[in-house]
Design a protein around this motif. Structure first.
Motif, PDB file in Angstrom:
ATOM      1  N   CYS A   8      49.975  19.601  36.207  1.00  0.00           N
ATOM      2  CA  CYS A   8      48.514  19.615  36.059  1.00  0.00           C
ATOM      3  C   CYS A   8      47.815  18.548  36.899  1.00  0.00           C
ATOM      4  CB  CYS A   8      48.136  19.457  34.589  1.00  0.00           C
ATOM      5  SG  CYS A   8      48.554  17.855  33.885  1.00  0.00           S
ATOM      6  N   ASP A   9      48.547  17.724  37.633  1.00  0.00           N
ATOM      7  CA  ASP A   9      48.015  16.661  38.490  1.00  0.00           C
ATOM      8  C   ASP A   9      47.204  15.618  37.729  1.00  0.00           C
ATOM      9  OD1 ASP A   9      49.186  17.768  40.740  1.00  0.00           O
ATOM     10  OD2 ASP A   9      47.435  18.974  41.219  1.00  0.00           O
ATOM     11  N   LYS A  10      47.492  15.449  36.450  1.00  0.00           N
ATOM     12  CA  LYS A  10      46.835  14.443  35.626  1.00  0.00           C
ATOM     13  C   LYS A  10      47.524  13.103  35.868  1.00  0.00           C
ATOM     14  CE  LYS A  10      45.878  13.744  30.728  1.00  0.00           C
ATOM     15  NZ  LYS A  10      46.121  14.345  29.413  1.00  0.00           N
ATOM     16  N   ILE A  11      46.762  12.037  36.027  1.00  0.00           N
ATOM     17  CA  ILE A  11      47.321  10.715  36.290  1.00  0.00           C
ATOM     18  C   ILE A  11      47.378   9.937  34.982  1.00  0.00           C
ATOM     19  CG2 ILE A  11      46.987   8.536  37.493  1.00  0.00           C
ATOM     20  CD1 ILE A  11      45.708  10.143  39.752  1.00  0.00           C
ATOM     21  N   ASN A  12      48.568   9.409  34.657  1.00  0.00           N
ATOM     22  CA  ASN A  12      48.792   8.619  33.448  1.00  0.00           C
ATOM     23  C   ASN A  12      49.381   7.277  33.828  1.00  0.00           C
ATOM     24  OD1 ASN A  12      47.970  10.754  31.882  1.00  0.00           O
ATOM     25  ND2 ASN A  12      50.033  11.417  31.358  1.00  0.00           N
ATOM     26  N   ILE A  29      64.439  12.402  43.077  1.00  0.00           N
ATOM     27  CA  ILE A  29      64.479  13.786  42.617  1.00  0.00           C
ATOM     28  C   ILE A  29      63.866  13.929  41.221  1.00  0.00           C
ATOM     29  CG2 ILE A  29      66.763  13.722  41.553  1.00  0.00           C
ATOM     30  CD1 ILE A  29      67.181  16.478  43.021  1.00  0.00           C
ATOM     31  N   HIS A  30      63.783  12.831  40.457  1.00  0.00           N
ATOM     32  CA  HIS A  30      63.170  12.880  39.132  1.00  0.00           C
ATOM     33  C   HIS A  30      61.656  13.003  39.268  1.00  0.00           C
ATOM     34  CE1 HIS A  30      66.580  11.885  36.453  1.00  0.00           C
ATOM     35  NE2 HIS A  30      67.090  11.428  37.584  1.00  0.00           N
ATOM     36  N   THR A  31      61.059  13.853  38.459  1.00  0.00           N
ATOM     37  CA  THR A  31      59.616  14.049  38.494  1.00  0.00           C
ATOM     38  C   THR A  31      59.025  13.775  37.118  1.00  0.00           C
ATOM     39  OG1 THR A  31      59.891  16.395  38.041  1.00  0.00           O
ATOM     40  CG2 THR A  31      59.683  15.752  40.354  1.00  0.00           C
ATOM     41  N   TYR A  32      57.720  13.547  37.058  1.00  0.00           N
ATOM     42  CA  TYR A  32      57.042  13.218  35.814  1.00  0.00           C
ATOM     43  C   TYR A  32      56.212  14.399  35.350  1.00  0.00           C
ATOM     44  CZ  TYR A  32      53.767  11.108  32.580  1.00  0.00           C
ATOM     45  OH  TYR A  32      53.011  10.830  31.474  1.00  0.00           O
ATOM     46  N   ASP A  38      54.783  18.937  28.948  1.00  0.00           N
ATOM     47  CA  ASP A  38      56.146  18.938  28.439  1.00  0.00           C
ATOM     48  C   ASP A  38      56.228  19.699  27.117  1.00  0.00           C
ATOM     49  OD1 ASP A  38      58.850  18.215  28.608  1.00  0.00           O
ATOM     50  OD2 ASP A  38      58.530  16.478  27.302  1.00  0.00           O
ATOM     51  N   LYS A  39      55.270  19.479  26.232  1.00  0.00           N
ATOM     52  CA  LYS A  39      55.236  20.161  24.937  1.00  0.00           C
ATOM     53  C   LYS A  39      55.000  21.661  25.125  1.00  0.00           C
ATOM     54  CE  LYS A  39      54.973  20.149  20.431  1.00  0.00           C
ATOM     55  NZ  LYS A  39      56.147  19.943  19.620  1.00  0.00           N
ATOM     56  N   ARG A  40      54.096  22.022  26.034  1.00  0.00           N
ATOM     57  CA  ARG A  40      53.796  23.432  26.286  1.00  0.00           C
ATOM     58  C   ARG A  40      55.021  24.166  26.828  1.00  0.00           C
ATOM     59  NH1 ARG A  40      51.878  25.556  30.966  1.00  0.00           N
ATOM     60  NH2 ARG A  40      51.351  23.491  31.705  1.00  0.00           N
ATOM     61  N   ILE A  41      55.739  23.564  27.744  1.00  0.00           N
ATOM     62  CA  ILE A  41      56.936  24.184  28.306  1.00  0.00           C
ATOM     63  C   ILE A  41      58.027  24.295  27.251  1.00  0.00           C
ATOM     64  CG2 ILE A  41      58.834  23.790  29.934  1.00  0.00           C
ATOM     65  CD1 ILE A  41      56.735  22.811  31.906  1.00  0.00           C
ATOM     66  N   GLU A  42      58.143  23.269  26.408  1.00  0.00           N
ATOM     67  CA  GLU A  42      59.141  23.306  25.340  1.00  0.00           C
ATOM     68  C   GLU A  42      58.864  24.451  24.370  1.00  0.00           C
ATOM     69  OE1 GLU A  42      60.692  20.484  21.669  1.00  0.00           O
ATOM     70  OE2 GLU A  42      59.234  19.710  23.104  1.00  0.00           O
ATOM     71  N   GLU A  43      57.600  24.627  23.986  1.00  0.00           N
ATOM     72  CA  GLU A  43      57.239  25.712  23.072  1.00  0.00           C
ATOM     73  C   GLU A  43      57.510  27.083  23.683  1.00  0.00           C
ATOM     74  OE1 GLU A  43      53.159  24.921  22.209  1.00  0.00           O
ATOM     75  OE2 GLU A  43      53.633  23.295  20.802  1.00  0.00           O
ATOM     76  N   ASN A  44      57.173  27.258  24.959  1.00  0.00           N
ATOM     77  CA  ASN A  44      57.424  28.535  25.627  1.00  0.00           C
ATOM     78  C   ASN A  44      58.918  28.818  25.762  1.00  0.00           C
ATOM     79  OD1 ASN A  44      54.710  29.059  25.910  1.00  0.00           O
ATOM     80  ND2 ASN A  44      54.585  28.200  27.970  1.00  0.00           N
ATOM     81  N   THR A  45      59.711  27.784  26.005  1.00  0.00           N
ATOM     82  CA  THR A  45      61.154  27.959  26.113  1.00  0.00           C
ATOM     83  C   THR A  45      61.747  28.372  24.779  1.00  0.00           C
ATOM     84  OG1 THR A  45      61.226  26.302  27.862  1.00  0.00           O
ATOM     85  CG2 THR A  45      63.306  26.837  26.797  1.00  0.00           C
TER      86      THR A  45
END
Length: 68
Positions: A8-12, A29-32, A38-45
């Motif tokens: 979402c290109d949100k800066i934290n 290679i690790h991304t944020y 993260d919660k939305r992807i977890e729920e969809n999975t």
């Protein structure tokens, strides 16, 4: 440390000494992902797991006949 979500290109801001910051700094290679994405992807999975159409491809373990 300022980080940007890859979805979402949100800066934290995260703590410089946390393990997530160290992984992002040392391993490119690790991304944020922000907690919302993260919660939305977890729920969809989890939803896809429940349908039965989700296939998780893992390496097949080969048993060595000489180690048994």
């Amino acid at each position: 440390m300022r980080v940007k979500c890859v979805i979402c290109d949100k800066i934290n801001k995260i703590d410089n000494d946390c393990t997530k910051a160290k992984k992002l700094r040392n391993r490119l290679i690790h991304t944020y992902m922000c907690p919302e994405c993260d919660k939305r992807i977890e729920e969809n999975t989890i939803k896809r797991h429940k349908t039965g159409n989700f296939k998780l491809y893992r390496k097949k373990e080969v048993q060595d006949q000489y180690l048994s």
